[in-house]
Design a protein around this motif. Structure first.
Motif, mmCIF file in Angstrom:
data_model
loop_
_atom_site.group_PDB
_atom_site.id
_atom_site.type_symbol
_atom_site.label_atom_id
_atom_site.label_comp_id
_atom_site.label_asym_id
_atom_site.label_seq_id
_atom_site.Cartn_x
_atom_site.Cartn_y
_atom_site.Cartn_z
ATOM 1 N N GLY A 1 1.251 62.546 97.574
ATOM 2 C CA GLY A 1 0.373 63.700 97.471
ATOM 3 C C GLY A 1 0.818 64.739 96.466
ATOM 4 N N ASN A 2 1.732 64.351 95.556
ATOM 5 C CA ASN A 2 2.312 65.315 94.628
ATOM 6 C C ASN A 2 1.913 65.110 93.175
ATOM 7 O OD1 ASN A 2 3.803 66.534 96.733
ATOM 8 N ND2 ASN A 2 5.379 64.944 96.564
ATOM 9 N N TYR A 3 0.982 64.195 92.894
ATOM 10 C CA TYR A 3 0.640 63.914 91.496
ATOM 11 C C TYR A 3 -0.782 63.364 91.426
ATOM 12 C CZ TYR A 3 1.754 62.526 86.633
ATOM 13 O OH TYR A 3 1.789 62.402 85.257
ATOM 14 N N ASP A 4 -1.744 64.267 91.362
ATOM 15 C CA ASP A 4 -3.141 63.835 91.315
ATOM 16 C C ASP A 4 -3.460 63.181 89.974
ATOM 17 O OD1 ASP A 4 -3.624 64.819 93.834
ATOM 18 O OD2 ASP A 4 -4.294 66.777 93.107
ATOM 19 N N PRO A 5 -4.375 62.217 89.952
ATOM 20 C CA PRO A 5 -4.810 61.630 88.676
ATOM 21 C C PRO A 5 -5.473 62.695 87.813
ATOM 22 C CG PRO A 5 -5.583 60.327 90.551
ATOM 23 C CD PRO A 5 -5.061 61.605 91.110
ATOM 24 N N PRO A 6 -5.436 62.529 86.494
ATOM 25 C CA PRO A 6 -6.137 63.465 85.622
ATOM 26 C C PRO A 6 -7.648 63.374 85.838
ATOM 27 C CG PRO A 6 -5.284 61.603 84.372
ATOM 28 C CD PRO A 6 -4.731 61.480 85.745
ATOM 29 N N PRO A 7 -8.392 64.425 85.470
ATOM 30 C CA PRO A 7 -9.846 64.413 85.652
ATOM 31 C C PRO A 7 -10.484 63.186 85.011
ATOM 32 C CG PRO A 7 -9.109 66.608 85.020
ATOM 33 C CD PRO A 7 -7.915 65.711 84.895
ATOM 34 N N GLY A 8 -11.385 62.551 85.761
ATOM 35 C CA GLY A 8 -12.099 61.393 85.250
ATOM 36 C C GLY A 8 -11.430 60.068 85.522
ATOM 37 N N GLU B 1 -7.733 38.691 75.928
ATOM 38 C CA GLU B 1 -6.609 38.972 76.819
ATOM 39 C C GLU B 1 -5.940 40.261 76.347
ATOM 40 O OE1 GLU B 1 -4.021 35.593 77.111
ATOM 41 O OE2 GLU B 1 -5.435 34.534 78.424
ATOM 42 N N VAL B 2 -5.851 41.233 77.244
ATOM 43 C CA VAL B 2 -5.408 42.567 76.859
ATOM 44 C C VAL B 2 -4.455 43.138 77.905
ATOM 45 C CG1 VAL B 2 -7.548 43.058 75.594
ATOM 46 C CG2 VAL B 2 -7.372 43.677 78.021
ATOM 47 N N CYS B 3 -3.830 44.244 77.532
ATOM 48 C CA CYS B 3 -3.154 45.111 78.492
ATOM 49 C C CYS B 3 -3.554 46.538 78.150
ATOM 50 C CB CYS B 3 -1.650 44.906 78.502
ATOM 51 S SG CYS B 3 -0.829 45.069 76.901
ATOM 52 N N ALA B 4 -3.368 47.455 79.092
ATOM 53 C CA ALA B 4 -3.914 48.791 78.874
ATOM 54 C C ALA B 4 -3.079 49.849 79.563
ATOM 55 C CB ALA B 4 -5.359 48.861 79.372
ATOM 56 N N LEU B 5 -3.053 51.016 78.943
ATOM 57 C CA LEU B 5 -2.453 52.227 79.486
ATOM 58 C C LEU B 5 -3.547 52.997 80.223
ATOM 59 C CD1 LEU B 5 0.142 54.087 79.379
ATOM 60 C CD2 LEU B 5 -0.958 55.194 77.418
ATOM 61 N N LEU B 6 -3.299 53.387 81.473
ATOM 62 C CA LEU B 6 -4.331 54.002 82.299
ATOM 63 C C LEU B 6 -3.947 55.402 82.743
ATOM 64 C CD1 LEU B 6 -4.925 51.011 84.771
ATOM 65 C CD2 LEU B 6 -5.998 51.370 82.541
ATOM 66 N N GLY B 7 -4.971 56.189 83.092
ATOM 67 C CA GLY B 7 -4.727 57.440 83.798
ATOM 68 C C GLY B 7 -4.625 57.213 85.289
ATOM 69 N N SER C 1 17.800 70.419 70.180
ATOM 70 C CA SER C 1 16.467 70.741 70.684
ATOM 71 C C SER C 1 16.218 70.036 72.010
ATOM 72 C CB SER C 1 15.392 70.338 69.668
ATOM 73 O OG SER C 1 15.463 68.960 69.370
ATOM 74 N N VAL C 2 15.376 70.659 72.824
ATOM 75 C CA VAL C 2 14.988 70.103 74.120
ATOM 76 C C VAL C 2 13.471 69.958 74.137
ATOM 77 C CG1 VAL C 2 14.964 70.424 76.612
ATOM 78 C CG2 VAL C 2 16.944 71.194 75.278
ATOM 79 N N HIS C 3 13.003 68.768 74.462
ATOM 80 C CA HIS C 3 11.574 68.501 74.572
ATOM 81 C C HIS C 3 11.284 68.032 75.994
ATOM 82 C CE1 HIS C 3 11.247 68.470 70.127
ATOM 83 N NE2 HIS C 3 12.415 67.842 70.181
ATOM 84 N N ALA C 4 10.176 68.482 76.553
ATOM 85 C CA ALA C 4 9.729 68.009 77.864
ATOM 86 C C ALA C 4 8.301 67.511 77.713
ATOM 87 C CB ALA C 4 9.808 69.132 78.894
ATOM 88 N N THR C 5 8.064 66.264 78.089
ATOM 89 C CA THR C 5 6.747 65.677 77.828
ATOM 90 C C THR C 5 6.248 64.877 79.027
ATOM 91 O OG1 THR C 5 7.424 63.506 76.967
ATOM 92 C CG2 THR C 5 7.501 65.359 75.433
ATOM 93 N N THR C 6 4.949 64.621 79.018
ATOM 94 C CA THR C 6 4.330 63.710 79.971
ATOM 95 C C THR C 6 3.286 62.903 79.211
ATOM 96 O OG1 THR C 6 3.193 63.504 82.104
ATOM 97 C CG2 THR C 6 2.555 65.344 80.698
ATOM 98 N N LEU C 7 2.989 61.714 79.695
ATOM 99 C CA LEU C 7 2.044 60.832 79.013
ATOM 100 C C LEU C 7 0.691 60.787 79.718
ATOM 101 C CD1 LEU C 7 1.548 58.737 76.762
ATOM 102 C CD2 LEU C 7 2.554 57.011 78.264
ATOM 103 N N ARG C 8 0.698 60.766 81.039
ATOM 104 C CA ARG C 8 -0.511 60.502 81.815
ATOM 105 C C ARG C 8 -1.635 61.501 81.531
ATOM 106 N NH1 ARG C 8 -0.789 60.106 88.457
ATOM 107 N NH2 ARG C 8 -2.696 58.845 88.560
ATOM 108 N N ALA C 9 -1.294 62.780 81.395
ATOM 109 C CA ALA C 9 -2.327 63.809 81.283
ATOM 110 C C ALA C 9 -2.787 64.063 79.844
ATOM 111 C CB ALA C 9 -1.803 65.113 81.885
ATOM 112 N N ARG C 10 -2.267 63.333 78.886
ATOM 113 C CA ARG C 10 -2.662 63.575 77.493
ATOM 114 C C ARG C 10 -4.115 63.169 77.258
ATOM 115 N NH1 ARG C 10 2.199 62.558 73.219
ATOM 116 N NH2 ARG C 10 3.954 63.129 74.561
#
Length: 318
Positions: free
Chosen positions: A49-56, A84-90, A251-260
């Motif tokens: 319950g701590n990481y909702d999917p992005p809108p849509g 035949e494919v693979c895919a990155l999902l939200g 330098s320090v970077h903080a990133t996420t992929l799912r919500a892009r």
């Protein structure tokens, strides 16, 4: 179709295989008959319950799949039924079918069984975008990978080694250390027995721990080093020594992929296909599969993930 639903926040037992509505295919979507999906830590956060999917995005967990194209939207020219494919999902990978924007779909790498290709999109896009596109790791530099036995860790070790870097990984057991060495790690630090910051000087650090490791990571950076934080398993808040950063010009970077946004994910996906897939097809980098579990038994797969004993990816197969 059927999919794994999260019936309420909680442990693995809340994951249930249910009949659900078929996905709707938009003009720019590719509909995939799913062969396999793969587990990621984000799925556990969503289950709790701590990481909702992005809108849509679909409400079901699952950030990556492999399978066969069943249908394409009216605006899609890049793929056709039967590919035949693979895919990155939200979200939505724990299902019999999933609709995904075409920009996030990749041809399955040549030479990789379609089932195993499910374990590639999330780790490949995460590692390539953070270590190489953002962290700018170059041949001859040193990469420190925390969680070297994880799905992301096993992929990062192989890819950085294949591209000519010196690779150091942290793990929690000697058994995992030996397996990570076999994947190409030049040095392995058991974090239960050693302080990595006393033993490592790195140009790029890929970190999944966050606050707990922040001071140690800065200490372990070389002059001009780049720390990339992609998860917060050790907490989100910590003090930062700006003086140490300035002294090292680091330098320090903080990133996420799912919500892009889709377009940003598409740039990463195309770069992965161009730069990483040839190495995968040549066998220089390979998916590391710990277990294959029937998709309807996702709860058991999550128990494996929660145990922390796995090395590489746990797949859900149909």
């Amino acid at each position: 179709m059927r999919a794994i639903e999260i019936t309420r926040p909680g442990g693995p037992e809340v994951l249930e295989w249910h009949e659900v509505p078929d996905p709707w295919v938009e003009r720019g979507d590719v509909l995939i008959d799913v062969t396999a999906s793969a587990l990621n830590r984000a799925d556990v956060l969503q289950r709790n319950g701590n990481y909702d999917p992005p809108p849509g995005a679909p409400p079901y967990p699952g950030l990556e799949v492999s399978g066969v194209v069943a249908e394409v939207g009216a605006d899609v020219e890049q793929f056709k039924p039967g590919d035949e494919v693979c895919a990155l999902l939200g979200g939505g990978g724990y299902a019999e079918r999933v609709a995904v924007p075409w920009q996030q779909v990749m041809p399955a790498p040549v030479g990789v069984p379609l089932k195993e290709a499910a374990g590639l999109p999330e780790v490949a896009c995460t590692v390539w975008s953070n270590v190489f596109m953002l962290g700018r790791l170059r041949r001859g530099e040193t990469l420190l990978v925390h969680g070297g036995a994880s799905g992301i860790g096993t992929f990062a070790v192989q890819l950085a080694k294949a591209l000519g870097s010196h690779v150091v990984a942290t793990v929690g057991t000697e058994e995992k250390a030996e397996q990570v060495r076999r994947l190409g790690a030049d040095e392995v630090v058991n974090y239960r027995e050693q302080d990595f910051s006393e033993h490592v000087q790195a140009d790029v650090i890929l970190d999944i721990i966050g606050a707990k490791y922040l001071a140690g990571n800065i200490k372990a950076l070389r002059t001009g080093g780049r720390l990339v934080i992609i998860a917060l398993q050790g907490g989100a808040k910590a003090e930062i020594d700006l003086g140490a950063l300035i002294a090292k010009r680091a330098s320090v970077h903080a990133t996420t992929l799912r919500a892009r946004p889709v377009d940003e994910k598409g740039v990463i996906v195309r770069s992965v296909v161009d730069n990483v897939w040839p190495l995968v097809s040549a066998g220089a980098v390979r998916p590391v599969v710990y277990a294959e579990v029937p998709m309807a038994e996702a709860a058991e797969a999550h128990r494996m993930l929660d145990s922390g004993e796995h090395v590489g990816k746990i797949l859900l197969v149909r």
